[in-house]
Structure formats: C-alpha cells, structure tokens
Scaffold this active site. Structure first.
Site, PDB file in Angstrom:
ATOM      1  N   ARG A  41       0.828  -1.199   0.000  1.00  0.00           N
ATOM      2  CA  ARG A  41       0.000   0.000   0.000  1.00  0.00           C
ATOM      3  C   ARG A  41       0.862   1.249   0.000  1.00  0.00           C
ATOM      4  NH1 ARG A  41      -0.512   2.082   5.132  1.00  0.00           N
ATOM      5  NH2 ARG A  41      -2.597   2.898   4.786  1.00  0.00           N
ATOM      6  N   LEU A  42       0.215   2.350  -0.328  1.00  0.00           N
ATOM      7  CA  LEU A  42       0.798   3.684  -0.161  1.00  0.00           C
ATOM      8  C   LEU A  42      -0.190   4.455   0.695  1.00  0.00           C
ATOM      9  CD1 LEU A  42       2.114   5.056  -3.592  1.00  0.00           C
ATOM     10  CD2 LEU A  42       3.395   4.886  -1.470  1.00  0.00           C
ATOM     11  N   ASP A  43       0.315   5.247   1.624  1.00  0.00           N
ATOM     12  CA  ASP A  43      -0.568   6.016   2.488  1.00  0.00           C
ATOM     13  C   ASP A  43      -1.466   6.938   1.670  1.00  0.00           C
ATOM     14  OD1 ASP A  43       0.439   4.968   4.922  1.00  0.00           O
ATOM     15  OD2 ASP A  43       2.182   6.277   4.730  1.00  0.00           O
ATOM     16  N   TYR A  44      -2.614   7.250   2.236  1.00  0.00           N
ATOM     17  CA  TYR A  44      -3.597   8.148   1.621  1.00  0.00           C
ATOM     18  C   TYR A  44      -2.945   9.449   1.168  1.00  0.00           C
ATOM     19  CZ  TYR A  44      -7.797  11.145   1.464  1.00  0.00           C
ATOM     20  OH  TYR A  44      -8.788  12.010   1.092  1.00  0.00           O
ATOM     21  N   SER A  46       0.244   9.979   0.539  1.00  0.00           N
ATOM     22  CA  SER A  46       1.431   9.778  -0.293  1.00  0.00           C
ATOM     23  C   SER A  46       0.965   9.482  -1.712  1.00  0.00           C
ATOM     24  CB  SER A  46       2.282   8.617   0.231  1.00  0.00           C
ATOM     25  OG  SER A  46       2.754   8.908   1.531  1.00  0.00           O
TER      26      SER A  46
END
Length: 197
Positions: A41-44, A46
């Site tokens: 995942r990638l943070d919201y 980022s």
C-alpha cells in the site's frame, strides 16, 4: 494468465477499491478486473508507484521482508536539510512503530540539489515564503508503516510531499497521476528481479 499493472496513485487516494467514509479510492481512477489487488500500500497522503496483480507468488516475493526489494522515494521536506541529517538517515534512525522503538536499517539517502521534475500535486503543497524546503532521494529495502515520514521527522525535517518512484526496476517513468500501464509476466518479473517458480 495473471494480470500485472503499474499505476501512479494520486495524492489523497486510498490504496484500495472501496471506502466507507467517502474518500477517493483507486476505483475513481482505474478500471481493472475485480480479483486484481495492490501489492502492499501507499498512504492516503502519499503518491506514486503501486503494483496491482492477481499473482499471489509475486505478492509474497515483494512483501516478505527477507527479499529486501529496493523502494525509492522522492521526498519534499520542510527546511533546508543538512548534511548531518542526511548522514543520520543513512545510518538508521530510531522511530516509533505501534508503540515500540525500532531502528531503521541502513539506507541510501541524498539531498537533491535542484527540485526534481515531478508532476504538479493537486492540491499543491502550501507555499510559505519564509520557510524553505528541500528534496531528498531515499532508497529503502524495508517498508514499515509511514517509515519515510517518521525518518524525516526524526531527523528534524517534516515531510511535505512523498512520492514512491521505484520498486527495483519498475518505475513511474512516463506515468502521470491517475495513469496505468499493463506489463507481461516476463517483463515485471525481470524488472523486479524475481526468479520464476
């Protein structure tokens, strides 16, 4: 046949296809088969590279810590980052992970002297005339929760913008936020240096 996609996840978008609170998700930008999911995942807050696939072997190879795949990030931080701070990041810094202290592994870090050529962020980073900013390139072989942000903050330079540019040989090259590219299995395995079963 497995499917493989690389996408440029825009800023303020969840790394998933559903949302219970009205936030934008990948579904707002990409139309792919329902059994294809992001690897990790990638943070919201980022942006950048995400790999999506229905290949469970590739998923395991990328996410299991023993394989230590390189992940390259381009980071805009608040303040004019010092040589000492960069050296501190390289050696590993003490961060907090789920209430426990964790020392990050040694990594590659360098200050980018000229602002990199990256797409405009929407909305843009708030400009403050009296507060300088600077850019970093950081290459990790681990992926702890919000690790890059925590590392930069520990060195004294809060993150303003965070872009994951590369995972091994897979890059954002020629992609803009919200764009997607399909790859074949041989292509992506070669770029990720994954040996076939």
């Amino acid at each position: 046949m497995f499917r493989y996609y690389i996408i440029y996840k825009p800023y303020n978008v969840l790394s998933q296809f559903t949302s219970g609170d009205g936030k934008k998700t990948l579904k707002n930008f990409f139309s792919i088969p329902s059994d294809v999911y992001p690897v990790g995942r990638l943070d919201y807050d980022s942006e950048g590279l995400l790999i999506l696939t229905d290949d469970h072997f590739l998923n395991h190879q990328l996410l299991h810590p023993v394989h230590e795949h390189e992940r390259e990030y381009i980071v805009q931080v608040e303040g004019n980052i010092s040589v000492n701070a960069v050296e501190e990041l390289k050696k590993g810094v003490l961060i907090n992970l789920k209430g426990k202290r964790y020392t990050t592994k040694k990594c590659f870090a360098e200050k980018i002297e000229q602002p990199p050529f990256v797409p405009e962020r929407i909305p843009p980073v708030r400009f403050r005339k009296n507060v300088p900013d600077s850019w970093l390139r950081i290459i990790l072989t681990e992926g702890k929760n919000r690790q890059v942000r925590k590392m930069a903050a520990k060195a004294g330079f809060p993150t303003l913008r965070l872009i994951r540019y590369r995972i091994e040989g897979v890059t954002l090259s020629h992609l803009q936020p919200g764009e997607m590219k399909s790859l074949s299995r041989p292509e992506i395995y070669n770029l990720l240096k994954i040996h076939k079963r």
